[in-house]
Design an enzyme around this catalytic site. Structure first.
Site, PDB file in Angstrom:
ATOM      1  N   SER A   1       0.795  -1.316   0.050  1.00  0.00           N
ATOM      2  CA  SER A   1      -0.016  -0.033  -0.144  1.00  0.00           C
ATOM      3  C   SER A   1       0.846   1.438  -0.020  1.00  0.00           C
ATOM      4  CB  SER A   1      -0.833   0.024   1.150  1.00  0.00           C
ATOM      5  OG  SER A   1      -1.901   1.090   1.166  1.00  0.00           O
TER       6      SER A   1
ATOM      7  N   ASP B   1      10.245   5.742 -10.110  1.00  0.00           N
ATOM      8  CA  ASP B   1       9.649   6.293 -11.352  1.00  0.00           C
ATOM      9  C   ASP B   1      10.359   7.753 -11.539  1.00  0.00           C
ATOM     10  OD1 ASP B   1       7.900   4.299 -11.830  1.00  0.00           O
ATOM     11  OD2 ASP B   1       5.961   5.284 -11.500  1.00  0.00           O
TER      12      ASP B   1
ATOM     13  N   LYS C   1      -0.752  -4.350  -3.071  1.00  0.00           N
ATOM     14  CA  LYS C   1      -1.819  -3.731  -2.507  1.00  0.00           C
ATOM     15  C   LYS C   1      -2.193  -2.324  -3.204  1.00  0.00           C
ATOM     16  CE  LYS C   1      -5.024  -2.321   0.398  1.00  0.00           C
ATOM     17  NZ  LYS C   1      -5.651  -1.125   0.693  1.00  0.00           N
TER      18      LYS C   1
END
Length: 543
Positions: free
Chosen positions: A288, A299, A313
């Site tokens: 999460s 990224d 998740k």
């Protein structure tokens, strides 16, 4: 037929209970019709059933059974559950200061926290509480964990089993502070090491404080450890990411079939340090919010990610207030990283024949690009830039954890071995042999995906009347699988050994001692240091 009937009834219950939260994208007449059917069914059931019914218990069972048809994160909270969730996110509560598991008419101590009530009362990991005050847990129908709660300073006597012997102690409840950053330290090569164990309301503040302290002490590179971090508050995931990337940058996007839940989340504060070399550690239990942070930093090419693919998740929940102080935590959307990767690993809408959620196959992963043009892939969770065997959770390792084999072995080890300091511990080949012998006494078994599919193939062969031809080959193949499963324990020794080591060290020296052991002996931290100490390697990975 019974399964189908169950699902129909549960669907009716769903519509009836949560009418105020249902999207009106469905046909209004059908919604009203199902509400009326459920109302009359529930009334007639409680008025006419042969034995006396408990309407509240029936409703609670119906709701929770219904929600299991959706995903593990959509849940109904009664008034006690609502308060528990609030406390968990705040980072402060009153209790006994221990992680526990409630099952089979007992409460098992999983980990007592140093200096808190359970620890002060002498409770150890593996102790099984069977009586609280005058209440025997096997005779108690409600949540036994509630019996341990109470006002600060109040006392309660508990009876527990330890290694087969019954003992008693008195717990004095107290205020518990749950630290988001339980440990940070400057290592010998000027590497700052920060453990972020959960994303509660203290997370970003404590990471910032740790980072500033370490830099003041001479840290010129940082390891952020998110291993085992199950997540928490989305706002804190954004704020922690913001520590290392500029203001105004996209961190995550949420997408849903309901337009109002389509959101973008950007950093809102000035960063603390956008230049200091950074490695983030993750594993299969990082979930999460941990995946939002690690995926976002990956990224933006802001950090090298080390370890194993994270949990995956990526479903977003939002609480919806219901009547009488209850609440529905409902999945409303999915998380996506800045490059567009979906974090979610399991598809709960497309289940297999056993009712299990389907995991995306590696051949179906999609490619995305980081800010610098590096290739990254979806498929659920965050795939590290540098993968290590010791971080992985294979099928057999996950089965060992779920079966509590590693936990129970560590309990036995604690009561049969002396250990003076974390630095003295070394998990030997002899210890691993002892573990394998221990497994034989527990009847440990697990079923591989290959076995499941092989069984399905045989069932099809029976239907097509090919079973006589297939049976011999099936038995031979099954025998080969059993041999491979036995060998898997040895093949996956690095990851199994790490988990056993973690459990054993915590038994003697608490979580703090485990981190002291990590900074000297842990292969993930060692690899992170190697990357950070090689400017060329660090830059090459990111560019």
């Amino acid at each position: 037929f019974k399964i189908m009937k169950k699902r129909i009834i549960l669907s009716v219950v769903a519509v009836g209970i949560f009418f105020t939260t249902v999207s009106f994208k469905n046909d209004f007449f059908e919604i009203a019709k199902q509400i009326e059917i459920f109302t009359t069914l529930f009334k007639e059931l409680n008025m006419n059933y042969v034995d006396e019914t408990n309407p509240a218990e029936l409703m609670d069972t119906a709701i929770k059974s219904m929600l299991t048809e959706l995903d593990p994160y959509t849940k109904f909270y009664n008034e006690q559950d609502v308060e528990t969730a609030r406390i968990r996110n705040s980072g402060e509560y009153t209790g006994i200061g221990a992680s526990v598991k409630t099952r089979d008419d007992k409460i098992t101590i999983i980990e007592p926290h140093k200096g808190y009530p359970a620890d002060n009362a002498g409770l150890k990991a593996g102790d099984e509480i069977i009586k609280i005050g005058d209440i025997v847990l096997s005779d108690f129908d409600s949540d036994a964990g509630e019996l341990l709660k109470g006002s600060p300073g109040s006392e309660v006597q508990v009876t527990y089993l330890r290694q087969g012997k019954q003992e008693t102690t008195t717990l004095k409840r107290g205020k518990i502070d749950v630290e988001a950053v339980p440990y940070y330290k400057l290592l010998e090569d000027n590497t700052g090491y920060i453990v972020l164990s959960k994303f509660n309301a203290k997370a970003s503040t404590q990471v910032i404080d740790a980072l500033k302290t370490l830099k003041a002490d001479g840290a010129d590179k940082i390891i952020l450890d998110l291993r085992g971090n199950p997540g928490g508050l989305l706002s804190e995931a954004i704020n922690v990411t913001n520590i290392f990337i500029p203001k105004g940058e996209l961190v995550t996007t949420t997408k849903s079939v309901i337009k109002k839940y389509n959101r973008t989340y950007v950093t809102k504060n000035e960063p603390v340090d956008t230049e200091i070399p950074l490695v983030v550690l993750i594993d299969g239990r990082s979930a999460s919010a941990s995946e939002i942070v690690s995926g976002g930093l990956q990224d933006y090419d802001r950090a090298v990610i080390v370890g194993a693919r994270s949990f995956g998740k990526g479903l977003v929940q939002r609480p919806k207030q219901l009547t009488y102080g209850t609440q529905l935590k409902v999945t409303i959307s999915r998380y996506y990283t800045p490059s567009g990767r979906c974090i979610q690993a399991l598809d709960y809408w497309n289940r297999d024949e056993d009712g299990n959620a389907v995991r995306t196959k590696s051949a179906e992963y999609n490619e995305f690009k980081t800010k610098a043009g590096r290739s990254v892939f979806d498929g659920g969770g965050v795939l590290p830039d540098v993968q290590l065997e010791t971080s992985k959770f294979s099928g057999v390792t996950s089965a060992l954890v779920q079966d509590e084999a590693i936990f129970n072995f560590a309990t036995n080890y604690y009561y049969t071995h002396k250990l003076e300091s974390p630095e003295d511990f070394k998990f030997t080949s002899s210890d691993f042999s002892d573990f394998k012998e221990f497994l034989k006494t527990t009847n440990f078994k697990y079923t591989t995906q290959t076995e499941k599919e092989l069984k399905e193939t045989l069932e099809i062969a029976v239907k097509e009347e090919f079973d006589d031809d297939v049976q011999n080959n099936y038995n031979n193949f099954l025998a080969s699988i059993q041999q491979a499963k036995t060998k898997a324990i040895d093949d996956k020794k690095p990851e199994i050994e790490r988990l056993i080591t973690d459990e054993i060290i915590k038994r003697y020296f608490y979580k703090e001692g485990l981190y002291d052991y990590y900074v000297i002996n842990n292969p993930e931290i060692e690899e992170a240091k190697n990357i950070l100490n090689s400017t060329n390697r660090y830059s090459k990975i990111l560019k």
